[in-house]
Design an enzyme around this catalytic site. Structure first.
Site, PDB file in Angstrom:
ATOM      1  N   ARG A  47     -76.081  46.357  -2.025  1.00 29.65           N
ATOM      2  CA  ARG A  47     -75.202  46.110  -3.178  1.00 29.65           C
ATOM      3  C   ARG A  47     -75.440  44.695  -3.701  1.00 29.65           C
ATOM      4  NH1 ARG A  47     -70.574  44.241  -2.093  1.00 29.65           N
ATOM      5  NH2 ARG A  47     -70.055  45.738  -0.461  1.00 29.65           N
ATOM      6  N   TYR A  99     -70.963  52.526 -30.335  1.00 27.01           N
ATOM      7  CA  TYR A  99     -71.105  53.625 -29.396  1.00 27.01           C
ATOM      8  C   TYR A  99     -69.724  54.088 -28.919  1.00 27.01           C
ATOM      9  CZ  TYR A  99     -72.514  56.190 -25.240  1.00 27.01           C
ATOM     10  OH  TYR A  99     -72.683  57.155 -24.282  1.00 27.01           O
ATOM     11  N   ASP A 171     -75.449  44.503 -27.929  1.00 30.21           N
ATOM     12  CA  ASP A 171     -75.936  45.759 -27.346  1.00 30.21           C
ATOM     13  C   ASP A 171     -77.271  46.059 -28.030  1.00 30.21           C
ATOM     14  OD1 ASP A 171     -76.514  48.428 -26.787  1.00 30.21           O
ATOM     15  OD2 ASP A 171     -74.420  49.073 -26.807  1.00 30.21           O
ATOM     16  N   LYS A 196     -81.773  54.839 -22.179  1.00 36.69           N
ATOM     17  CA  LYS A 196     -82.375  55.222 -23.452  1.00 36.69           C
ATOM     18  C   LYS A 196     -83.841  54.776 -23.512  1.00 36.69           C
ATOM     19  CE  LYS A 196     -78.108  56.462 -23.905  1.00 36.69           C
ATOM     20  NZ  LYS A 196     -77.092  55.636 -24.574  1.00 36.69           N
TER      21      LYS A 196
HETATM   22  C1  LIG Z   1     -75.782  55.223 -24.316  1.00 35.28           C
HETATM   23  C2  LIG Z   1     -75.290  53.964 -24.879  1.00 35.28           C
HETATM   24  C3  LIG Z   1     -74.406  53.161 -24.160  1.00 35.28           C
HETATM   25  C4  LIG Z   1     -73.845  53.551 -22.807  1.00 35.28           C
HETATM   26  O1  LIG Z   1     -74.845  53.615 -21.831  1.00 35.28           O
HETATM   27  P1  LIG Z   1     -74.800  54.649 -20.577  1.00 35.28           P
HETATM   28  O2  LIG Z   1     -76.091  54.348 -19.888  1.00 35.28           O
HETATM   29  O3  LIG Z   1     -74.714  56.018 -21.143  1.00 35.28           O
HETATM   30  O4  LIG Z   1     -73.603  54.288 -19.767  1.00 35.28           O
HETATM   31  C5  LIG Z   1     -73.998  51.971 -24.745  1.00 35.28           C
HETATM   32  N1  LIG Z   1     -74.450  51.591 -25.962  1.00 35.28           N
HETATM   33  C6  LIG Z   1     -75.303  52.359 -26.679  1.00 35.28           C
HETATM   34  C7  LIG Z   1     -75.760  51.880 -28.018  1.00 35.28           C
HETATM   35  C8  LIG Z   1     -75.750  53.561 -26.168  1.00 35.28           C
HETATM   36  O5  LIG Z   1     -76.576  54.322 -26.889  1.00 35.28           O
END
Ligand SMILES: *Cc1c(COP(=O)(O)O)cnc(C)c1O
Length: 380
Positions: A47, A99, A171, A196
């Site tokens: 961890r 998101y 983000d 992603k």
């Molecule tokens: C998918 C996504 C998230 C969240 O990520 P997870 O890996 O699904 O927890 C946050 N911001 C954006 C822009 C996303 O596409």
């Protein structure tokens, strides 16, 4: 080192010291032997730290031009760690078109802990200025936004943040560091859903934070270890492998995204197309300035402005898969109002343009002829 070399070598040892393996070994272990209490080789418990995760974290820091990377069990776990920097009474200003899961985490979890959120349309930075109080601690930016493809000027927002001594987090999931590097534009924290484009193959769920400042990195590392939402060694290995081809994948995502955006714009059954590469996009100049290219995400509405119309299109697609998520090598189609953005109330959603007829495409790296043919038959 140039970006296209960094994805393969940045922050990465080219061979492991034990046997010279070119890829980092998957250290599938929870703990590490000690010769004497406290006498370890840098890792005590997975961890707190794991060599495979560390290899990934160093690579993440390198591609985002940061100094420190932290990998989490999901993108939302990474955002959760950022929010734990704050206390009841603190205020956060966020993009209003964001998101759905981030919105849910902000309003359904952290508002309950006494943190106050202001959602503003950040295309106009004076609106941020107007929402700042002496309690404001963070500005949260998503650009391009999901799913409306709005563009927020990170340099302009960072000037506001700095003037008021407020942290700025971006983000960067949609753009990836191939297209834009927010730390270079003045951000303090870059966040990724590694799930992603960075992972890129729809085979893992993971999140990341990247920062430059040591003190901020130490605080986030403390939270990562104390709360424990870390990424596992297998997934860290897969993410590292994904990052090695990020630049070639992104190049093709951008080419195909451009072709799809133009095809849709010319199609008689399509109403609006949202893609930042159009010269008539309201923030085209900013997109051009802060991004290297325009990415593979395209949203659109049909002239038959109905839920049924949009559902019929996505159900008839054959090469595009109807699924949540984005950024993988395969093309995906989504219906934000009933999928990714269902957790945002209808009237909030529609204020930002997420209508029932909106379709979001994550354009993959297949042959463009097959993608266009598929869209043509589904629209017909
Ligand atoms: C998918 C996504 C998230 C969240 O990520 P997870 O890996 O699904 O927890 C946050 N911001 C954006 C822009 C996303 O596409």
């Amino acid at each position: 080192m140039k970006f296209n070399t960094k994805t393969i070598h940045g922050g990465q040892q080219n061979t492991d010291p034990a046997f010279g393996s070119v890829m980092p070994p998957i250290y599938q272990t929870s703990t590490y032997s000690q010769t004497t209490p406290g006498g370890h080789k840098g890792f005590e418990y997975s961890r707190s730290g794991n060599p495979t995760r560390k290899a990934l974290e160093d690579a993440l820091a390198s591609i985002e031009n940061g100094n420190f990377g932290l990998a989490f069990g999901s993108g939302l776990a990474a955002i959760d760690a950022v929010l734990k920097l704050f206390k009841p009474g603190d205020e956060i200003i966020s993009t209003n078109d964001l998101y759905g899961g981030s919105y849910r985490l902000f309003t359904k979890i952290f508002e309950g802990f006494g943190i106050k959120f202001h959602f503003v349309g950040m295309q106009d930075t004076s609106k941020i200025e107007a929402a700042i109080t002496d309690k404001t601690k963070l500005i949260w930016v998503e650009t391009p936004t999901n799913p409306m493809m709005n563009i927020i000027d990170v340099v302009a927002v960072s000037k506001v943040a700095k003037a008021h001594n407020v942290l700025l987090a971006v983000d960067n999931t949609f753009a990836t560091p191939y297209l834009q590097q927010p730390l270079d534009l003045g951000a303090d924290i870059v966040m990724h859903s590694v799930t992603k484009y960075l992972g890129g193959h729809s085979d893992l769920v993971m999140g990341a934070l990247i920062v430059k400042d040591k003190e901020l990195a130490d605080k986030l590392y403390f939270i990562q270890n104390a709360s424990g939402a870390v990424s596992g060694p297998q997934d860290s290995f897969l993410a590292l492998r994904g990052i090695k081809t990020l630049h070639v994948r992104m190049q093709r995502h951008c080419e195909n995204g451009k072709a799809v955006a133009h095809f849709l714009k010319d199609h008689p059954k399509v109403d609006q197309v949202y893609w930042p590469g159009f010269e008539d996009h309201p923030k085209y100049d900013i997109a051009k300035k802060q991004m290297r290219d325009f990415g593979g995400m395209v949203s659109f509405t049909t002239k038959n402005d109905s839920l049924e119309g949009a559902v019929a299109v996505v159900e008839n697609l054959k090469v595009f898969t109807l699924a949540e998520s984005l950024g993988g090598v395969e093309s995906l189609a989504g219906h934000p109002a009933s999928m990714t953005h269902a957790s945002i109330p209808k009237e909030e959603r529609e204020k930002t343009g997420v209508k029932d007829s909106l379709i979001r495409l994550s354009v993959g790296i297949e042959d463009i002829d097959d993608l266009l043919e598929d869209l043509k038959q589904a629209l017909n």
